[in-house]
Design a protein around this motif. Structure first.
Motif, short mmCIF file in Angstrom:
data_model
loop_
_atom_site.label_atom_id
_atom_site.label_comp_id
_atom_site.label_asym_id
_atom_site.label_seq_id
_atom_site.Cartn_x
_atom_site.Cartn_y
_atom_site.Cartn_z
N GLY A 93 0.80 -1.23 0.00
CA GLY A 93 0.00 0.00 0.00
C GLY A 93 0.83 1.28 0.00
O GLY A 93 0.31 2.36 0.26
N LEU A 94 2.12 1.16 -0.29
CA LEU A 94 2.99 2.34 -0.24
C LEU A 94 2.65 3.37 -1.31
O LEU A 94 2.71 4.57 -1.05
N ALA A 95 2.31 2.93 -2.51
CA ALA A 95 1.95 3.89 -3.56
C ALA A 95 0.74 4.71 -3.15
O ALA A 95 0.70 5.93 -3.37
N GLU A 96 -0.24 4.06 -2.53
CA GLU A 96 -1.43 4.79 -2.08
C GLU A 96 -1.06 5.81 -1.01
O GLU A 96 -1.55 6.94 -1.02
N ARG A 97 -0.20 5.41 -0.09
CA ARG A 97 0.21 6.34 0.97
C ARG A 97 1.02 7.50 0.40
O ARG A 97 0.90 8.64 0.86
N LEU A 98 1.85 7.22 -0.59
CA LEU A 98 2.61 8.30 -1.24
C LEU A 98 1.66 9.26 -1.95
O LEU A 98 1.83 10.48 -1.88
N MET A 99 0.66 8.72 -2.62
CA MET A 99 -0.31 9.60 -3.28
C MET A 99 -1.11 10.39 -2.25
O MET A 99 -1.40 11.57 -2.47
N ILE B 44 -0.07 11.50 0.63
CA ILE B 44 0.74 12.61 1.16
C ILE B 44 0.96 13.68 0.09
O ILE B 44 0.98 14.87 0.40
N ALA B 45 1.07 13.28 -1.18
CA ALA B 45 1.22 14.26 -2.26
C ALA B 45 -0.05 15.10 -2.38
O ALA B 45 0.00 16.33 -2.51
N GLU B 46 -1.21 14.44 -2.33
CA GLU B 46 -2.48 15.16 -2.41
C GLU B 46 -2.68 16.05 -1.19
O GLU B 46 -3.15 17.19 -1.32
#
Length: 188
Positions: A110-116, A118-120
């Motif tokens: 789920g790291l990509a989701e968490r990165l998105m 934080i970016a959002e």
């Protein structure tokens, strides 16, 4: 698995290590014939791309295993990776998401989701109403990931030298969810 830390990129983080992460993460896309910039970009290109906005990283035991960059809009008369800038990347109310990458050995957490996330969150915190990105038209799994997050197709572009046409996508940012924005421990 609470040995993962999601945080802003620090000035003392290695740009070379970040570039190596991008190369590893984008290798599977290169194997499909898609020459995304991050497939083989130089450390200098990585440095230029993160300098324009805010980069975030996921770190595990001192090693960078994920990243994303979010940046303010480009000047209307400027260039983006040596190409003319699409209109959606010049709107003053729109941030730009780029260089989303997770090391192949860390996928499925789920790291990509968490990165998105934080970016959002960063874009919201900076007052942007929208966030935009582009990806390869034939990269259907990536397009579906973004659509599930609320990104809508708003156009397309053929970047110079790319082996694919890109779809331009944008998401309207709503009120922020109740979560820490800048630094937090990530557990899978």
């Amino acid at each position: 698995m609470n040995d993962l830390t999601l945080r802003p990129l620090h000035a003392d983080d290695s740009i070379e290590a970040l570039t190596a992460l991008l190369h590893a993460a984008y290798a599977s896309l290169a194997a499909q014939g898609w020459n995304f910039t991050a497939v083989d970009q130089s450390a200098e290109t990585t440095r230029e791309r993160v300098a324009t906005g805010q980069a975030f990283v996921v770190e595990r035991a001192g090693v960078l295993v994920g990243t994303v960059t979010v940046a303010p809009p480009k000047p209307a008369d400027g260039r983006y990776l040596s190409d003319p800038v699409p209109d959606c990347y010049t709107r003053p109310d729109t941030a730009i998401l780029a260089q989303l990458a997770v090391h192949p050995g860390q996928r499925g957490l789920g790291l990509a989701e968490r990165l998105m996330d934080i970016a959002e969150d960063w874009a919201r915190g900076q007052g942007y109403a929208h966030i935009a990105l582009d990806t390869a038209v034939p990269a259907e799994a990536l397009r579906r990931r973004y659509e599930r997050r609320g990104y809508e197709t708003i156009g397309d572009v053929q970047w110079a030298g790319k082996t694919y046409r890109s779809v331009l996508m944008r998401k309207t940012l709503t009120a922020p969810p109740d979560r820490a924005v800048i630094s937090r421990e990530v557990s899978a």
